[in-house]
Design a protein around this motif. Structure first.
Motif, PDB file in Angstrom:
ATOM      1  N   ASP A   1       0.835  -1.197   0.000  1.00  0.00           N
ATOM      2  CA  ASP A   1       0.000   0.000   0.000  1.00  0.00           C
ATOM      3  C   ASP A   1       0.875   1.253   0.000  1.00  0.00           C
ATOM      4  OD1 ASP A   1      -2.463   1.321   0.042  1.00  0.00           O
ATOM      5  OD2 ASP A   1      -2.510   1.409   2.225  1.00  0.00           O
ATOM      6  N   LYS A   2       1.911   1.254   0.851  1.00  0.00           N
ATOM      7  CA  LYS A   2       2.836   2.388   0.902  1.00  0.00           C
ATOM      8  C   LYS A   2       3.651   2.486  -0.389  1.00  0.00           C
ATOM      9  CE  LYS A   2       1.684   3.696   4.999  1.00  0.00           C
ATOM     10  NZ  LYS A   2       0.836   4.912   5.138  1.00  0.00           N
ATOM     11  N   LEU A   3       3.951   1.345  -0.987  1.00  0.00           N
ATOM     12  CA  LEU A   3       4.729   1.358  -2.227  1.00  0.00           C
ATOM     13  C   LEU A   3       3.948   2.025  -3.353  1.00  0.00           C
ATOM     14  CD1 LEU A   3       7.373   0.508  -3.581  1.00  0.00           C
ATOM     15  CD2 LEU A   3       6.305  -1.689  -4.136  1.00  0.00           C
ATOM     16  N   ASP A   4       2.631   1.821  -3.389  1.00  0.00           N
ATOM     17  CA  ASP A   4       1.852   2.484  -4.429  1.00  0.00           C
ATOM     18  C   ASP A   4       1.789   3.984  -4.182  1.00  0.00           C
ATOM     19  OD1 ASP A   4       0.435   2.226  -6.863  1.00  0.00           O
ATOM     20  OD2 ASP A   4      -1.433   2.592  -5.805  1.00  0.00           O
TER      21      ASP A   4
ATOM     22  N   GLN B   1       7.308  10.682   2.925  1.00  0.00           N
ATOM     23  CA  GLN B   1       6.643   9.947   4.000  1.00  0.00           C
ATOM     24  C   GLN B   1       6.512   8.477   3.640  1.00  0.00           C
ATOM     25  OE1 GLN B   1       5.649  11.429   7.052  1.00  0.00           O
ATOM     26  NE2 GLN B   1       5.626   9.261   7.571  1.00  0.00           N
ATOM     27  N   ALA B   2       6.130   8.201   2.393  1.00  0.00           N
ATOM     28  CA  ALA B   2       6.013   6.810   1.948  1.00  0.00           C
ATOM     29  C   ALA B   2       7.372   6.116   1.991  1.00  0.00           C
ATOM     30  CB  ALA B   2       5.441   6.761   0.527  1.00  0.00           C
TER      31      ALA B   2
ATOM     32  N   ILE C   1      16.042  11.605   3.108  1.00  0.00           N
ATOM     33  CA  ILE C   1      15.417  10.634   4.018  1.00  0.00           C
ATOM     34  C   ILE C   1      16.416   9.562   4.442  1.00  0.00           C
ATOM     35  CG2 ILE C   1      13.645   8.850   4.225  1.00  0.00           C
ATOM     36  CD1 ILE C   1      12.591  11.734   4.307  1.00  0.00           C
ATOM     37  N   LEU C   2      17.200   9.074   3.511  1.00  0.00           N
ATOM     38  CA  LEU C   2      18.192   8.044   3.836  1.00  0.00           C
ATOM     39  C   LEU C   2      19.200   8.557   4.868  1.00  0.00           C
ATOM     40  CD1 LEU C   2      18.903   6.540   0.293  1.00  0.00           C
ATOM     41  CD2 LEU C   2      17.599   5.489   2.141  1.00  0.00           C
TER      42      LEU C   2
END
Length: 215
Positions: A140-143, A167-168, A208-209
């Motif tokens: 779901d987060k990947l989409d 955020q994803a 983010i990384l």
């Protein structure tokens, strides 16, 4: 006499095609809930296979049921943006309660009696601590990641998609699925940052990384 048949459920599936994700924002490409559910199932199929190849036992029936049904309740309340849903724990719980009750009523009123118990199991919240529940959440987060990436790639300057993308990405990298997360980080992200994009997705990704690496 009121006759309850599966016809109502089948016609309601068309409604999912008319519910667009991230409503109210300018988008180069619209995505509807029905297409989202199909894509989530495809992602879950891949990452379920990956997990299985690394020794996990996947309940494929459960995984497919969870993924294809996970957003059906949006027929009743539409797509509510993630930042709104997660604005507070109380709001998130309230929305979940509303979805659950509306789903219960729909099953009671529109699904033939002999199928109601089965539908109740298949339509309940699928994100849980099982492998299949975690794969659903990951997919779901990947989409969400890919939908926002597509907008940034084409130069959509709406900051909502920067927030959505980062955020994803953060949520994906924190998921308790070491095998899937490692593949996403090492294989998929390396391809993502190589793409030519109108907005500097590579910089957004490294931001983010770097934050996660410092923790």
């Amino acid at each position: 006499m009121v006759i309850i048949g599966i016809h109502k459920f089948f016609t309601s599936l068309n409604d999912l095609e008319r519910i667009f994700r991230a409503p109210g924002r300018f988008k180069f490409e619209e995505h509807n809930v029905a297409a989202h559910s199909w894509k989530v199932s495809q992602y879950a199929m891949f990452f379920g296979t990956l997990e299985e190849m690394n020794g996990a036992k996947v309940n494929w029936k459960s995984l497919y049921e969870k993924t294809i049904n996970h957003d059906f309740a949006e027929v009743f309340i539409g797509d509510i943006k993630t930042p709104v849903k997660h604005a507070s724990i109380e709001l998130k719980q309230m929305l979940a309660h509303v979805e659950e009750k509306m789903m219960e009523n729909f099953i009671k009123e529109e699904i033939p009696t002999e199928f109601q118990e089965i539908f109740s199991m298949r339509m309940k919240e699928g994100k849980d601590n099982t492998l299949e529940g975690r794969l659903l959440e990951f997919s779901d987060k990947l989409d969400q990641f890919y939908e926002s990436f597509a907008e940034l790639k084409r130069g959509n300057t709406d900051k909502e998609f920067v927030i959505m993308y980062q955020q994803a990405l953060k949520n994906l990298l924190k998921m308790p699925l070491p095998v899937s997360v490692r593949y996403f980080r090492n294989e998929i992200l390396s391809d993502v940052i190589k793409e030519d994009t109108q907005i500097n997705v590579a910089a957004l990704t490294h931001e983010i990384l770097n934050k996660l690496n410092k923790k």
